[in-house]
Design a protein around this motif. Structure first.
Motif, PDB file in Angstrom:
ATOM      1  N   UNK A 351       0.820  -1.207   0.000  1.00  0.00           N
ATOM      2  CA  UNK A 351       0.000   0.000   0.000  1.00  0.00           C
ATOM      3  C   UNK A 351       0.855   1.258   0.000  1.00  0.00           C
ATOM      4  N   UNK A 352       0.293   2.330  -0.584  1.00  0.00           N
ATOM      5  CA  UNK A 352       0.916   3.644  -0.459  1.00  0.00           C
ATOM      6  C   UNK A 352       0.500   4.303   0.856  1.00  0.00           C
ATOM      7  N   UNK A 353      -0.464   3.704   1.543  1.00  0.00           N
ATOM      8  CA  UNK A 353      -0.894   4.260   2.828  1.00  0.00           C
ATOM      9  C   UNK A 353       0.048   3.806   3.932  1.00  0.00           C
ATOM     10  N   UNK A 354       0.348   4.717   4.875  1.00  0.00           N
ATOM     11  CA  UNK A 354       1.117   4.296   6.043  1.00  0.00           C
ATOM     12  C   UNK A 354       0.144   3.694   7.054  1.00  0.00           C
ATOM     13  N   UNK A 355       0.661   2.885   7.979  1.00  0.00           N
ATOM     14  CA  UNK A 355      -0.196   2.296   9.001  1.00  0.00           C
ATOM     15  C   UNK A 355      -0.198   3.199  10.225  1.00  0.00           C
ATOM     16  N   UNK A 495       0.550  -3.325  10.589  1.00  0.00           N
ATOM     17  CA  UNK A 495       1.631  -2.561  11.214  1.00  0.00           C
ATOM     18  C   UNK A 495       2.834  -3.448  11.475  1.00  0.00           C
ATOM     19  N   UNK A 496       3.789  -2.932  12.253  1.00  0.00           N
ATOM     20  CA  UNK A 496       5.031  -3.675  12.511  1.00  0.00           C
ATOM     21  C   UNK A 496       4.762  -5.017  13.166  1.00  0.00           C
ATOM     22  N   UNK A 497       3.672  -5.054  13.992  1.00  0.00           N
ATOM     23  CA  UNK A 497       3.364  -6.306  14.686  1.00  0.00           C
ATOM     24  C   UNK A 497       2.504  -7.228  13.842  1.00  0.00           C
ATOM     25  N   UNK A 498       2.204  -6.802  12.620  1.00  0.00           N
ATOM     26  CA  UNK A 498       1.381  -7.629  11.752  1.00  0.00           C
ATOM     27  C   UNK A 498      -0.107  -7.508  12.011  1.00  0.00           C
ATOM     28  N   UNK A 499      -0.506  -6.526  12.835  1.00  0.00           N
ATOM     29  CA  UNK A 499      -1.933  -6.349  13.127  1.00  0.00           C
ATOM     30  C   UNK A 499      -2.591  -5.622  11.954  1.00  0.00           C
ATOM     31  N   UNK A 500      -3.651  -6.180  11.393  1.00  0.00           N
ATOM     32  CA  UNK A 500      -4.321  -5.536  10.257  1.00  0.00           C
ATOM     33  C   UNK A 500      -4.966  -4.213  10.669  1.00  0.00           C
ATOM     34  N   UNK A 501      -5.186  -3.348   9.673  1.00  0.00           N
ATOM     35  CA  UNK A 501      -5.811  -2.066   9.916  1.00  0.00           C
ATOM     36  C   UNK A 501      -7.311  -2.188  10.131  1.00  0.00           C
ATOM     37  N   UNK A 502      -7.970  -1.074  10.491  1.00  0.00           N
ATOM     38  CA  UNK A 502      -9.400  -1.116  10.835  1.00  0.00           C
ATOM     39  C   UNK A 502     -10.295  -1.676   9.726  1.00  0.00           C
ATOM     40  N   UNK A 503     -10.109  -1.228   8.483  1.00  0.00           N
ATOM     41  CA  UNK A 503     -10.985  -1.745   7.436  1.00  0.00           C
ATOM     42  C   UNK A 503     -10.685  -3.215   7.174  1.00  0.00           C
ATOM     43  N   UNK A 504      -9.433  -3.575   7.247  1.00  0.00           N
ATOM     44  CA  UNK A 504      -9.064  -4.979   7.056  1.00  0.00           C
ATOM     45  C   UNK A 504      -9.734  -5.851   8.117  1.00  0.00           C
ATOM     46  N   UNK A 505      -9.695  -5.371   9.377  1.00  0.00           N
ATOM     47  CA  UNK A 505     -10.325  -6.153  10.451  1.00  0.00           C
ATOM     48  C   UNK A 505     -11.835  -6.205  10.274  1.00  0.00           C
ATOM     49  N   UNK A 506     -12.402  -5.083   9.790  1.00  0.00           N
ATOM     50  CA  UNK A 506     -13.858  -5.063   9.593  1.00  0.00           C
ATOM     51  C   UNK A 506     -14.278  -6.026   8.490  1.00  0.00           C
TER      52      UNK A 506
END
Lengths: 530, 410, 214
Positions: A351-355, A495-506
């Protein structure tokens, strides 16, 4: 197990790609990718701090007002400027106009086609449509004329935004099973779709009057506002706010309540990370962010429904899965922007988006976050409308719904429309507040005194969520500029810990009925108004 | 033939609740827009009614903020204007179309193969990072994704005409501003670079003013009978040459003269105050309340060529200067570099990585020169040259040396 | 009083007049130009613009006249002589200017003691004076290029496109003025550094004749 991709995600601002893995009819993993990088932050460096107000808002053509206000505030914070009270009210009004514009546009023009099938509306019975509209307490228009107009669209036989995508909506046996509204409700919603096109423009006219134009306004310049209202302009503004409010009361809210019972299953998925951030929006007289009309706060539902304090230093950005050649975990204050394209890979960078992370965890932003923070803070207007709506939906669902039900696809959609109602009510109040201030003889709109160096942050809320601008000024020039846009929060990659972002989790857990036409995926993506 | 079409349009209008009177009124405003006399309205109406089917159109978003789409959504008299826009059949329009993903994507390819459409392009052409600053439409793991520039080339090649809407599409817009890290450029420059000869009409300002786009669409469909060649012939154009820094191309942009032919300053309602020397010195001050001229707070109206004061914005609700803000010149080329700082009369000059005001340079050079002269004057005094001047040489130094050399030879 | 004689033949009356016109117009141009650049008091823009244009036209006509006159009017060829020849010869390099450029530079940098032999005008002087001619015309061109009614004419449009638009042209026009200001500073300084005889001659047409001369 199959990979399903939606790219482009249409009916949004900008460019978004969603890739999901579907296992047993449900999304089991998701990767959301921003597919455009333009380099705003680099353009601003070395320019005059005030210039950022005009340029930075051009990040987003749908929420430029909020970006402009965040930018102006970052400049004012950095250079020690306190804006006059008149400017505060005028900015609130411009912001409110954009909220109303954006929420109307989102529900009818962008999101409605996920639920409403205009092709299906052709089989509506006109008499039944009137009866249904009456029962739902929603706005009556000439439904017969709309049906005829729609018919002409479809029978014209050419491709257009509605027609020619029969493949998408499907006809006969191919009809998409996700479109469940009765044809009469489809017709009502389509009629209001057309009216909404008018009303969103009326709301934007308010920005035009006070801000010069929309998109991209001109007047909330760091220091206050350049707009000095005349009697005639005040009248023009009040008249338009009243018109928009009437539409929200008579169409947006009843339509939401009419459609909700058909999509109650949307209350069971699409919730996401459960962390909700609001920087706060609509400044109160004391300019305290915790006292804003929609206040600042951070809710981690895993720790219960309470709001924590939150500030600019709680933000970090990871780039382990983004195409940047900078260290992870920097606060935007010292953030850097060095693009470096590599292969797209869901196991690597995608992605071009930062986490963006708040206090180290992903955070959802947007109307749902604001309404939750306001709710737990006990804002009376917000509390009453949410409790009221929950009661109505409980009746439809046949079960007592708790506020936590808001953490879902349905909750996210509803929160936005309820917020529109709250803001519409306030907007009329604020026009009167401005009139009273002017009557009281306050003629100050702009302060010119300012330092020529400093560091500051402007933390504000766009209709779609929290927006932060960080500005460092040295010797009258911008030395560093960083933006964390609403979409940066919501479409954040892992992110660095591999936790998906909000939309990904949704997205994870979202049912996919037809993997060729992943409508539910689109619904969840759209619910963030990315 | 025309009779038949007349009937078809008439029905189309009728079912959409548009009366003949509304329609003629609209045609009148279109005429005024195009700089024609309002008496042309019946002819325009006739042209409109003579047109058979909707002209296919693709609306593509490059490196955009979607602001131009938003702007189009604000266009006036929606019923009638929507018809003229509906007169175009948008087969791809990311922001409003129902379908998504490959369902949407395949419409571009299909239409590009068939030809006979107009392409409206919003946003910059993103060439940075080898074109990967924008990509669309890949499958799993982005297999088969296209770069933004590839989609533009594919869609432009067979188009009858391209309308580049908004400053970003015209020359890269704010993204093109120094240091242009994503290597953005404009549509005309990129197509010329790729040898694609489809005519491009450029319509700057950020975002584009929707009424101007509608005017051009009407001009193409109705006055020019959908023939792009005729369109270019009958539409007076300003030809603006510029050199694009990304491709190195020398491009001549075509901009409709009725819209981009005069400066904002020349048509500004506050022009009288300018001539009177009545200025706003502080934003939001009592001078602003009196509607004085914004020249001193950096208004770029004098060098920005658009019709903003005449057309205005958001359904003629207002425009930048009327609301109290100085024009920032968003309708000019390379508008951020050429107009910032926006609150200063003149743009900064860039020296290396820093930006400096010309006035600062002038004053600094003047001060250094004055100081230099004073020092020099003290030197002249010390050297005893004041009064009678120095003792004069008897012979030029050159001649003396030559003579000495000659003498040495002897 | 000492130094060179300053005879009227060096600056015939007609050139005293053109010099006066130049001075007055340049002052008006600079003042009105600064005002147009940033109006530092109210109520003068219309006048300032009018002044700027009138002064500009006069300066251009005056300059053109001065150039033509140089081919017809005779002026003294040396400071200490009343002998006259065509004025134009005084502008172009003359025998006495040969090999003197660096010597003049050295003189002004105090690297040599004696004054250098020169014609009526030294090499540096000639370069500076001649440069003002194209600079004045260029300044008029850049001014017209940023002036609404003329900026769209092909001749000016081409210039606008060359420099990247009206804003850049405005900056060039503005910096051009500073070049004239610098010229005037150095010119006034060097002309009057020894004594005021040159000023008396060019402004008042009064001769200064040191003892022993006539």
């Amino acid at each position: 197990m199959a990979r399903v991709v939606v790219d482009p995600v249409t009916r949004i601002e900008g460019h978004l790609r969603v890739e999901v893995e579907v296992t047993n009819g449900k999304v089991s993993d998701a990767w959301v990718s921003g597919t455009l990088w333009r380099g705003m932050e680099k353009v601003l460096v070395n320019r005059a701090p005030e210039d950022a107000f005009w340029v930075a808002q051009r990040i987003c053509g749908v929420c430029p007002i909020s970006h402009s206000h965040a930018s102006a505030q970052s400049c004012e914070d950095a250079l020690g400027i306190k804006i006059p009270n008149n400017a505060r009210i005028i900015r609130n009004l411009i912001e409110a106009a954009q909220y109303l514009h954006s929420h109307i546009l989102w529900f009818y023009t962008l999101a409605a086609l996920d639920y409403v099938n205009p092709v299906n509306a052709l089989s509506a019975d006109i008499a039944d449509t009137y009866a249904l509209a009456q029962a739902a307490g929603t706005r009556i228009t000439d439904f017969g004329a709309v049906a005829a107009r729609l018919k002409a669209f479809v029978e014209n036989g050419q491709l257009s935004i509605f027609t020619g995508h029969e493949g998408w909506f499907g006809v006969g046996a191919e009809k998409h099973p996700g479109y469940v509204l009765p044809p009469e409700l489809d017709l009502i919603a389509t009629a209001h779709y057309l009216e909404a096109l008018e009303l969103q423009a009326v709301a934007a006219e308010i920005i035009g009057i006070m801000g010069g134009k929309f998109p991209h306004q001109m007047t909330s310049i760091p220091g206050g506002t350049a707009f000095v209202p005349t009697e005639q302009k005040l009248d023009d503004i009040l008249f338009r706010f009243t018109r928009v409010k009437e539409f929200i009361d008579t169409a947006l809210i009843p339509d939401t309540l009419a459609i909700a019972p058909y999509i109650l299953d949307a209350a069971s998925f699409g919730g996401g990370c459960g962390n909700f951030l609001s920087w706060g929006v609509f400044e109160a007289e004391d300019l305290d962010p915790y006292n804003r009309y929609l206040p600042r706060g951070f809710v981690e539902t895993s720790k219960g429904l309470t709001a924590q304090e939150v500030g600019p230093d709680d933000v970090t950005e990871d780039v382990d899965h983004s195409w940047y050649d900078v260290p992870s975990g920097l606060n935007p204050k010292e953030g850097k922007t060095v693009p470096k394209w590599e292969q797209y890979s869901t196991s690597g960078k995608y992605s071009w988006g930062k986490a963006a992370r708040c206090k180290g965890v992903p955070a959802e932003v947007g109307p749902l976050s604001r309404m939750l923070v306001a709710y737990v803070n006990g804002r009376p207007e917000v509390k009453s409308i949410i409790d009221d709506t929950l009661a109505k939906l409980s009746a439809a669902a046949g079960a007592q719904l708790q506020p936590t039900v808001l953490v879902s696809l349905l909750g996210r959609v509803a929160a936005r429309n309820l917020e529109a109602k709250v803001v519409a009510d306030w907007s009329i109040e604020w026009v009167n507040e401005l009139i009273a201030a002017l009557k009281g003889g306050d003629s100050s709109f702009f302060v010119t005194d300012r330092a020529d160096s400093g560091q500051g942050a402007g933390l504000w809320e766009a209709p779609r969520g929290s927006v932060g601008h960080w500005m460092t000024v040295e010797g009258g020039k911008i030395a560093n500029y960083q933006v964390v846009a609403p979409t940066t929060w919501d479409i954040a990659p892992r992110d660095s810990k591999g936790v998906p972002g909000p939309m990904e989790q949704a997205l994870i857990g979202t049912p996919v009925v037809d993997s060729e036409r992943p409508l539910e995926v689109l619904r969840v993506a759209h619910s963030f108004d990315p | 033939m025309a009779q038949e079409a007349h009937g078809a349009l008439h029905d189309l209008l009728a079912v959409r609740g548009v009366t003949r009177r509304d329609f003629l009124k609209y045609c009148g405003s279109v005429a005024a827009m195009l700089g024609l006399s309002e008496t042309m309205a019946p002819q325009i109406a006739a042209a409109l009614e003579g047109a058979p089917k909707l002209m296919p159109a693709l609306w593509l978003n490059g490196g955009s903020c979607t602001g131009c789409t938003e702007s189009i959504a604000q266009v006036d008299t929606p019923d009638v204007a929507t018809i003229v826009l509906d007169y175009l059949s948008f087969e791809y329009f990311e922001t409003i179309m129902a379908a998504a993903g490959s369902w949407a994507e395949k419409n571009i390819t299909k239409r590009a193969e068939e030809g006979g459409y107009i392409l409206i392009y919003e946003g910059s052409v993103m060439t940075g990072q080898d074109g990967n600053t924008l990509f669309v439409g890949g499958g799993p793991e982005n297999e088969g994704a296209k770069k933004g520039i590839e989609i533009l080339e594919e869609a432009a090649k067979n188009a009858a005409a391209v309308i580049a809407v908004g400053s970003c599409a015209v020359d890269g817009g704010w993204i093109y501003g120094y240091p242009n890290a994503s290597e953005a450029t404009g549509v005309a420059a990129w197509l010329q670079h790729k040898g694609i000869t489809t005519p491009v009409v450029s319509m700057p300002t950020c975002p584009v003013n929707p009424e101007w786009v509608v005017a051009m669409v009407v001009q193409l469909l109705l006055v020019a009978d959908r023939d792009p060649a005729k369109f270019l012939q009958v539409t007076p154009m300003v030809k603006v040459p510029y050199t694009d820094a990304i491709t190195g191309e020398k491009v001549t942009l075509l901009m409709p003269k009725a819209i981009y032919g005069q400066t904002i300053h020349d048509n500004c309602p506050r022009r009288g105050h300018f001539e009177n020397g009545e200025f706003v010195t502080e934003l939001g001050s009592k001078e602003e309340a009196m509607g004085y001229c914004l020249y001193k707070v950096g208004c770029k109206g004098p060098q920005t060529f658009t019709q903003c004061p005449v057309t205005r914005w958001n359904r003629r609700a207002s425009w930048c200067v009327e609301s109290g803000a100085p024009c920032i010149g968003c309708g000019g080329l390379n508008w951020v570099d050429n107009n910032s700082p926006f609150l200063k009369r003149m743009s900064d000059m860039r020296i290396g990585d820093t930006f400096v005001q010309p006035g600062t340079i002038g004053a600094a050079v003047g001060a250094v020169a004055a100081a230099g002269l004073v020092v020099h004057g003290i030197g002249m005094k010390a050297a005893g040259r004041i009064g009678d001047g120095p003792p004069m040489e008897e012979m030029k130094a050159y001649d003396r040396k030559r003579l000495a050399k000659k003498g040495g030879d002897k | 009083m000492a130094g060179h004689p300053h005879y009227r033949e060096a600056h015939p009356l007609i050139f005293v007049i053109t010099h006066w016109i130049n001075l007055i117009c340049m002052v008006m141009l600079a003042f009105s130009g600064f005002y147009i650049h940033y109006p530092f008091f109210d109520g003068f823009m219309g006048v300032a613009r009018g002044m700027h244009f009138v002064a500009m036209y006069v300066v251009i006509i005056n300059l053109t006249f001065r150039i033509v006159a140089a081919f017809f009017v005779k002026t003294a060829q040396d400071l200490d002589s009343r002998e006259v020849d065509l004025d134009i010869k005084n502008w172009l390099p003359q025998e006495k200017n040969r090999h003197q450029f660096w010597e003049t530079v050295k003189y002004y940098l105090f690297l040599r003691k004696e004054g250098v032999i020169s014609a009526k005008y030294g090499s540096l002087q000639k370069i500076a004076y001649l440069a003002t001619i194209p600079l004045t015309y260029l300044q008029a061109y850049t001014g017209f290029a940023i002036y609404g009614p003329s900026m769209d004419l092909g001749f000016f449009r081409a210039g606008l496109d060359l420099v990247g638009g009206p804003m850049n042209m405005r900056v060039i026009h503005y910096l051009g003025m500073w070049v004239f200001i610098l010229f005037t500073m150095v010119h006034a300084y060097l002309a009057n550094i020894y004594n005021f005889a040159p000023s008396k001659l060019i402004f008042l047409w009064k001769e200064t004749v040191p003892e022993g001369k006539h």
